[in-house]
Write an enzyme that holds these catalytic residues in place. Structure first.
Site, PDB file in Angstrom:
ATOM      1  N   GLU A  45      50.560  36.368  64.488  1.00  0.00           N
ATOM      2  CA  GLU A  45      49.209  36.981  64.959  1.00  0.00           C
ATOM      3  C   GLU A  45      48.090  36.661  64.502  1.00  0.00           C
ATOM      4  O   GLU A  45      47.839  36.216  63.274  1.00  0.00           O
ATOM      5  CB  GLU A  45      49.414  38.563  64.359  1.00  0.00           C
ATOM      6  CG  GLU A  45      48.277  39.593  64.760  1.00  0.00           C
ATOM      7  CD  GLU A  45      48.655  40.805  64.125  1.00  0.00           C
ATOM      8  OE1 GLU A  45      47.809  41.762  64.485  1.00  0.00           O
ATOM      9  OE2 GLU A  45      49.091  40.963  62.988  1.00  0.00           O
ATOM     10  N   LYS A 113      47.252  43.926  72.029  1.00  0.00           N
ATOM     11  CA  LYS A 113      48.038  44.861  70.838  1.00  0.00           C
ATOM     12  C   LYS A 113      47.759  46.224  71.202  1.00  0.00           C
ATOM     13  O   LYS A 113      46.703  46.767  71.525  1.00  0.00           O
ATOM     14  CB  LYS A 113      47.594  44.302  69.382  1.00  0.00           C
ATOM     15  CG  LYS A 113      48.273  45.311  68.169  1.00  0.00           C
ATOM     16  CD  LYS A 113      47.685  44.600  66.970  1.00  0.00           C
ATOM     17  CE  LYS A 113      48.616  45.040  65.587  1.00  0.00           C
ATOM     18  NZ  LYS A 113      48.051  44.539  64.557  1.00  0.00           N
ATOM     19  N   CYS A 149      53.051  42.666  65.834  1.00  0.00           N
ATOM     20  CA  CYS A 149      52.901  43.076  64.512  1.00  0.00           C
ATOM     21  C   CYS A 149      53.088  44.492  64.755  1.00  0.00           C
ATOM     22  O   CYS A 149      54.310  44.976  64.563  1.00  0.00           O
ATOM     23  CB  CYS A 149      51.614  42.775  64.053  1.00  0.00           C
ATOM     24  SG  CYS A 149      51.637  42.967  62.008  1.00  0.00           S
ATOM     25  N   SER A 175      51.435  40.209  58.356  1.00  0.00           N
ATOM     26  CA  SER A 175      51.710  41.214  57.539  1.00  0.00           C
ATOM     27  C   SER A 175      51.519  40.710  56.143  1.00  0.00           C
ATOM     28  O   SER A 175      52.182  39.941  55.710  1.00  0.00           O
ATOM     29  CB  SER A 175      53.032  41.610  57.864  1.00  0.00           C
ATOM     30  OG  SER A 175      53.631  42.554  57.096  1.00  0.00           O
ATOM     31  N   GLY A 290      37.387  32.470  29.811  1.00  0.00           N
ATOM     32  CA  GLY A 290      37.313  32.757  28.539  1.00  0.00           C
ATOM     33  C   GLY A 290      39.099  33.044  27.964  1.00  0.00           C
ATOM     34  O   GLY A 290      39.526  33.968  28.665  1.00  0.00           O
ATOM     35  N   LEU A 291      39.018  32.109  27.217  1.00  0.00           N
ATOM     36  CA  LEU A 291      40.514  32.394  26.542  1.00  0.00           C
ATOM     37  C   LEU A 291      40.319  32.720  25.225  1.00  0.00           C
ATOM     38  O   LEU A 291      39.923  32.279  24.315  1.00  0.00           O
ATOM     39  CB  LEU A 291      41.448  30.921  26.362  1.00  0.00           C
ATOM     40  CG  LEU A 291      42.851  30.957  26.123  1.00  0.00           C
ATOM     41  CD1 LEU A 291      43.698  31.664  27.201  1.00  0.00           C
ATOM     42  CD2 LEU A 291      43.019  29.417  26.124  1.00  0.00           C
ATOM     43  N   SER A 292      40.857  34.401  25.224  1.00  0.00           N
ATOM     44  CA  SER A 292      40.502  35.249  23.967  1.00  0.00           C
ATOM     45  C   SER A 292      41.698  35.017  22.845  1.00  0.00           C
ATOM     46  O   SER A 292      41.375  35.449  21.764  1.00  0.00           O
ATOM     47  CB  SER A 292      40.313  36.481  24.379  1.00  0.00           C
ATOM     48  OG  SER A 292      41.725  36.918  24.650  1.00  0.00           O
ATOM     49  N   GLY A 294      44.066  36.612  23.643  1.00  0.00           N
ATOM     50  CA  GLY A 294      45.066  37.838  24.246  1.00  0.00           C
ATOM     51  C   GLY A 294      45.860  37.557  25.306  1.00  0.00           C
ATOM     52  O   GLY A 294      45.801  36.580  25.809  1.00  0.00           O
ATOM     53  N   ASP A 296      45.844  39.067  28.568  1.00  0.00           N
ATOM     54  CA  ASP A 296      45.639  38.971  30.014  1.00  0.00           C
ATOM     55  C   ASP A 296      44.972  37.726  30.054  1.00  0.00           C
ATOM     56  O   ASP A 296      45.357  36.907  31.259  1.00  0.00           O
ATOM     57  CB  ASP A 296      44.329  40.229  30.022  1.00  0.00           C
ATOM     58  CG  ASP A 296      44.758  41.515  29.830  1.00  0.00           C
ATOM     59  OD1 ASP A 296      46.029  41.537  30.130  1.00  0.00           O
ATOM     60  OD2 ASP A 296      44.150  42.204  29.142  1.00  0.00           O
ATOM     61  N   ASN A 373      29.143  45.735  23.634  1.00  0.00           N
ATOM     62  CA  ASN A 373      28.867  45.466  25.227  1.00  0.00           C
ATOM     63  C   ASN A 373      28.138  43.916  25.051  1.00  0.00           C
ATOM     64  O   ASN A 373      28.049  43.258  25.922  1.00  0.00           O
ATOM     65  CB  ASN A 373      28.212  46.421  25.808  1.00  0.00           C
ATOM     66  CG  ASN A 373      29.263  47.350  26.266  1.00  0.00           C
ATOM     67  OD1 ASN A 373      30.358  47.085  26.106  1.00  0.00           O
ATOM     68  ND2 ASN A 373      28.776  48.436  26.826  1.00  0.00           N
ATOM     69  N   GLU A 402      42.824  48.375  32.752  1.00  0.00           N
ATOM     70  CA  GLU A 402      41.410  48.173  32.214  1.00  0.00           C
ATOM     71  C   GLU A 402      40.181  48.596  33.447  1.00  0.00           C
ATOM     72  O   GLU A 402      39.388  49.283  33.313  1.00  0.00           O
ATOM     73  CB  GLU A 402      41.031  46.920  31.533  1.00  0.00           C
ATOM     74  CG  GLU A 402      41.616  46.578  30.396  1.00  0.00           C
ATOM     75  CD  GLU A 402      41.796  45.076  30.125  1.00  0.00           C
ATOM     76  OE1 GLU A 402      42.055  44.774  29.039  1.00  0.00           O
ATOM     77  OE2 GLU A 402      41.017  44.175  30.731  1.00  0.00           O
TER      78      GLU A 402
END
Length: 552
Positions: A45, A113, A149, A175, A290-292, A294, A296, A373, A402
């Protein structure tokens, strides 16, 4: 009377708006199909333009360009199999989601459609008008019905096609993936097959478009719902299918059945595909993040390496005095395991400069989330500067837990152009890292083995913005939080529903409140891979200002 019909399923990956490239990809498959003796090449489609085009499809210049490409494609592919391909079309004053059959150098059939999806990521009622139900068209003496579809999710279109003489159904699709959707698709299509006692060919799009992953997984069903062919997920595939006329009607010859992996692998593959295509289709070749230390950022780094290779990934550790030795060690270890470029850029000098600049205004005031922050925003500014300087897209690394509760800093750790884990709750992040450590597939560009250090998975999560900080200082344990969020977000339940199942009312009320008051952050968040039926962005659209609460 034709006894055999050969059909080529073109499970392809379009580039949104690149009409020439998409048409040329069809030409390539058409040549392959011609060599295979095919009668008909079936594309997904809206393939000529790409899907989901949103308001782009309403531009008159684009509509005209689509028709020009269709006509040129028909002329170029006159001597060989017919082509079925989706594209927008104006009929009088109305714009339609169309499907075109190109045969003998011209457009031999134009289908519109009928059922326009208007839920979750779909908004077709906004852009298209519903077309009348189509009858079958004829190719090489065979009457073929094509529900487009969504048309195949309802009984009426397929029933009308059967009643007007269709001998089998060909269903082109755009889809998109969501977890466990294949079973839902298959159930609907089996129903159409059984109701109308005829085979069905389901051809789905593949590849990434913004937040959406199209997973392919095209298939063929014989009468009775028996699976005759199954194509792989998340990969382009071209399959030549032979259907034979029997005394009982048409029947597809048995073809290979690809192995479809479980939900953990499909989610991971979806993140890899969407990131790869988001970069490639927007012109980026490299990323940074950024590689912390952690979990994530570790998962995002693994997805990035598997998508585009370690040579194209840069990871930055941005420590402060609150960064633990474990985090420093873990970040370096996963960077070395993955083979990425790795740099350390301390934020203390910049933070000291901010502290000195703001000291006169903040005199006599206690430190609070403001100072936390500032650290996050310093990191975000440094990462954006590196992104600008090196021409590498910044990836952001916030998970769905988060994003739901606002446990993220706007203009800080939310900075970036894409977020592969945006629709993955924290508890699934842990399990996905375990899955990736235990599994490797040919489509992964990263190394096999235990690439994520076990300590990253087992240590208590922390933003490390103040001494001895833990996520659970501000949020419930993630297994509790994610259960509450799944109820509130994914199932639209109330606080009372949760309390009736034993959850603490005050906790549920607080999480519901956080969910609602942080809508403004999500409006400014980077796009990210859609994995569920309630991803933040087009699946779940809430007002920013909203005083309704279920937990009074």
């Amino acid at each position: 009377m034709t006894q055999t019909f050969r059909l080529t399923m073109a499970q392809l990956n379009p580039v949104m708006g690149d009409l020439t490239a998409n048409a040329n990809r069809v030409r390539e498959v058409w040549a392959e199909a011609k060599a295979a003796g095919s009668d008909y090449v079936v594309c997904p489609e809206m393939f000529l333009l790409g899907y989901n085009p949103q308001d782009l499809v309403m531009k008159p210049a684009l509509q005209t360009a689509c028709m020009e490409q269709l006509q040129a494609l028909a002329v170029d592919c006159a001597d060989g199999p017919a082509i079925g391909i989706g594209a927008p079309v104006m009929v009088g004053p109305n714009l339609h989601n169309g499907y075109f059959v190109l045969h003998g150098g011209k457009i031999s059939a134009q289908l519109l459609k009928h059922h326009l999806p208007n839920y979750n990521v779909f908004d077709e009622v906004r852009t298209f008008k519903s077309g009348d139900m189509n009858g079958p068209y004829v190719l090489n003496g065979v009457r073929i019905g094509t529900p487009i579809c969504e048309d195949a999710w309802y009984e009426d279109v397929a029933e009308t096609l059967a009643e007007t003489g269709a001998e089998f159904l060909v269903v082109p699709n755009g889809s998109p993936y969501r977890r466990d959707k294949y079973d839902t698709r298959l159930t609907h299509m089996v129903s159409r097959v059984i109701e109308n006692d005829m085979p069905l060919v389901y051809v789905n799009m593949v590849g990434g478009q913004d937040d959406q992953a199209f997973d392919g997984g095209s298939f063929v069903l014989n009468r009775g719902g028996k699976l005759a062919a199954l194509l792989p997920v998340f990969e382009e595939a071209v399959a030549h299918i032979t259907l034979n006329r029997t005394d009982d009607g048409w029947e597809a010859e048995q073809a290979p059945l690809a192995d479809h992996p479980g939900a953990w692998e499909q989610d991971y593959h979806a993140m890899v595909v969407t990131l790869r295509d988001y970069l490639g289709k927007s012109g980026f070749k490299k990323v940074l993040l950024g590689l912390s230390g952690g979990i994530d950022s570790a998962l995002v780094a693994m997805v990035a390496v598997d998508a585009i290779g370690a040579d194209n990934v840069r990871c930055i550790m941005l420590p402060s005095e609150y960064t633990s030795e474990h985090s420093l060690e873990d970040a370096k270890e996963i960077a070395e395991n993955l083979g990425v470029k790795y740099h350390t850029v301390p934020i203390t000098p910049a933070r000291d400069a901010f502290t000195a600049t703001l000291a006169p205004m903040f005199e006599g005031m206690a430190q609070d989330v403001t100072e936390e922050n500032i650290q996050s925003r310093i990191r975000g500014t440094i990462l954006m500067a590196l992104s600008n300087k090196f021409g590498e897209m910044l990836l952001t690394t916030g998970n769905k837990s988060e994003m739901a509760t606002g446990y993220c800093t706007i203009y800080g750790d939310m900075n970036g152009g894409y977020n592969p884990i945006k629709d993955m709750y924290k508890t699934r992040v842990f399990e996905t890292c375990r899955w990736r450590n235990a599994h490797h597939r040919p489509w992964m560009k990263g190394p096999e083995g235990e690439v994520c250090p076990p300590r990253i998975i087992t240590k208590p999560p922390s933003a490390e913005l103040r001494p001895d900080q833990k996520d659970e200082d501000s949020l419930p344990p993630y297994d509790v939080l994610d259960a509450i969020l799944t109820a509130l977000v994914d199932h639209e339940e109330s606080v009372d529903d949760l309390v009736s199942r034993g959850y603490d009312r005050d906790t549920c009320k607080r999480i519901e409140h956080l969910l609602y008051i942080n809508e403004w952050k999500r409006y400014q968040a980077a796009p990210g891979t859609r994995l569920t039926n309630k991803a933040f962005w087009m699946d779940r659209r809430y007002p920013i200002v909203n005083r309704f609460r279920t937990g009074r």
